[in-house]
Design a protein around this motif. Sequence first.
Motif, PDB file in Angstrom:
ATOM      1  N   HIS A 201      -4.694   4.428   3.753  1.00 42.64           N
ATOM      2  CA  HIS A 201      -4.086   5.754   3.671  1.00 42.64           C
ATOM      3  C   HIS A 201      -4.704   6.528   2.511  1.00 42.64           C
ATOM      4  CE1 HIS A 201      -1.434   3.260   1.009  1.00 42.64           C
ATOM      5  NE2 HIS A 201      -1.364   4.345   0.255  1.00 42.64           N
ATOM      6  N   VAL A 203      -3.373   9.701  -0.195  1.00 44.47           N
ATOM      7  CA  VAL A 203      -2.155  10.393  -0.593  1.00 44.47           C
ATOM      8  C   VAL A 203      -2.472  11.822  -1.004  1.00 44.47           C
ATOM      9  CG1 VAL A 203      -0.326  10.483  -2.336  1.00 44.47           C
ATOM     10  CG2 VAL A 203      -0.887   8.324  -1.220  1.00 44.47           C
ATOM     11  N   HIS A 285      -4.807   9.619  -4.331  1.00 35.21           N
ATOM     12  CA  HIS A 285      -5.383   8.277  -4.294  1.00 35.21           C
ATOM     13  C   HIS A 285      -5.801   7.852  -2.901  1.00 35.21           C
ATOM     14  CE1 HIS A 285      -1.128   6.624  -3.801  1.00 35.21           C
ATOM     15  NE2 HIS A 285      -1.766   5.733  -3.043  1.00 35.21           N
ATOM     16  N   ALA A 287      -6.251   4.436  -0.604  1.00 38.58           N
ATOM     17  CA  ALA A 287      -5.817   3.036  -0.546  1.00 38.58           C
ATOM     18  C   ALA A 287      -6.694   2.264   0.429  1.00 38.58           C
ATOM     19  CB  ALA A 287      -4.362   2.951  -0.109  1.00 38.58           C
ATOM     20  N   GLU A 368      -6.251   2.555  -4.790  1.00 34.02           N
ATOM     21  CA  GLU A 368      -5.279   1.474  -4.610  1.00 34.02           C
ATOM     22  C   GLU A 368      -5.957   0.424  -3.732  1.00 34.02           C
ATOM     23  OE1 GLU A 368      -1.745   2.802  -2.561  1.00 34.02           O
ATOM     24  OE2 GLU A 368      -1.144   0.765  -2.013  1.00 34.02           O
TER      25      GLU A 368
HETATM   26 FE   LIG Z   1      -0.669   4.270  -1.816  1.00 33.71          FE
END
Ligand SMILES: [Fe+2]
Length: 400
Positions: A201, A203, A285, A287, A368
């Motif tokens: 994902h 963000v 961020h 991930a 992340e």
């Molecule tokens: Fe996250």
Amino acid sequence: MQNELSHISSLVGSDAGVKYSKSEQRPECGEYFDFHHIEFWVSNAFQAKMFYETHLGFKTIAYAGLETGEKNFTAYVLRGDQACIVVKSPLHPNDEIIAPFVKEHGDAVRDVAFNVEDVQKTFEHAKANGAEVILSPTYSEDEHGQVLIASVLAYGDTVHSFIQREQYRGLFLPGFHPIEPNLVNGFAESLPPVPMGRIDHVVANQPQGKMNEVVDFYINSLCFRRFWSVDDKLLQTGTSGLNSIVVSDFDERIKIPVNQPSTRFDGRSQTQEFVDFHGCGGIQHIAICVENLEQTVRSLKARGCYVLPVPSAYYDELQSAIFENDLDLGISLETMRELDIVVDYDDKGFILQIFTRPVESRPTLFFEFMQRNNHDGFGAGNFKSLFSAIEAQQKIRGTL
Ligand SMILES: [Fe+2]
């Protein structure tokens, strides 16, 4: 509700929030297959690629610049398994495209590009439903074949590109050449490899009051849907908080949590800090989902990647939670403490996560790395530990 209360009073929590059911009917705008790549606009693409190779373990696979006939920018394409990032910087003093972006935002994400089934269909739907056009569908080709690309504005200066490339056999996109052997980073190659995976994902942090507008953009223009949400009753530390709505495509291959800061607290949350330093909404961020997080983090640390330190009290509390909930995480508490790994769980599974410190000079973008074990959440139960860790860094920066 016992878990909600423990969220707020302690650092260790279990997953919470609202999961939305999926509609039966596939939307009209074609299938999304995956994240194609994430493009960063930066001031110095060469140094950025050296950073991502050395400290995060990406490998450069392709290049565009003066040597390949590109007159306006230098760009490197880096890969970590299926995760692909591009760093691009301008070549000329009077550049009017990348340079103003970097001046305003610092090095930051410009484009979150999706691999789609039908660019024309996805683009036309987006345009008809209010998306601002950045690039109408355009064919691009070289000796490896042809791709079709279109782009729309998402929020701030961030765009989404739609890419259709079923006929294309090149390394990345037309115009990019394989990296020259003399540009291979021998130092990075000598370090422990970092097992990666796919982008799970990204963000999208938004200014206060903008979250629902951005969610509506994803739903109306891109045919996404609400996947999950959680509010600032849960996502708070007592000092700051946020609201989050995760949107996804119909097949749940692309997931984008859209966040906005809470107004209920006096402290400046990391969401607000991002917006203040980025200048508007944007990508906070990225991930990456990996198979074995311990292995990935050991390599990252060996490569000098700065991982966000987790408060020691977190692991003291986790010890009790593991005992009370009879959790088998497949990793020892000592290892988690050593590597700054946090866990979020429900009664069916868990995710292990680590967060890097910001990878830019501004406190904006970070990465992340996560390992999913029958769990499709986003770490809401880790919010307090993560935010407490970030707030400790914000105190040092004077931005809390
Ligand atoms: Fe996250």
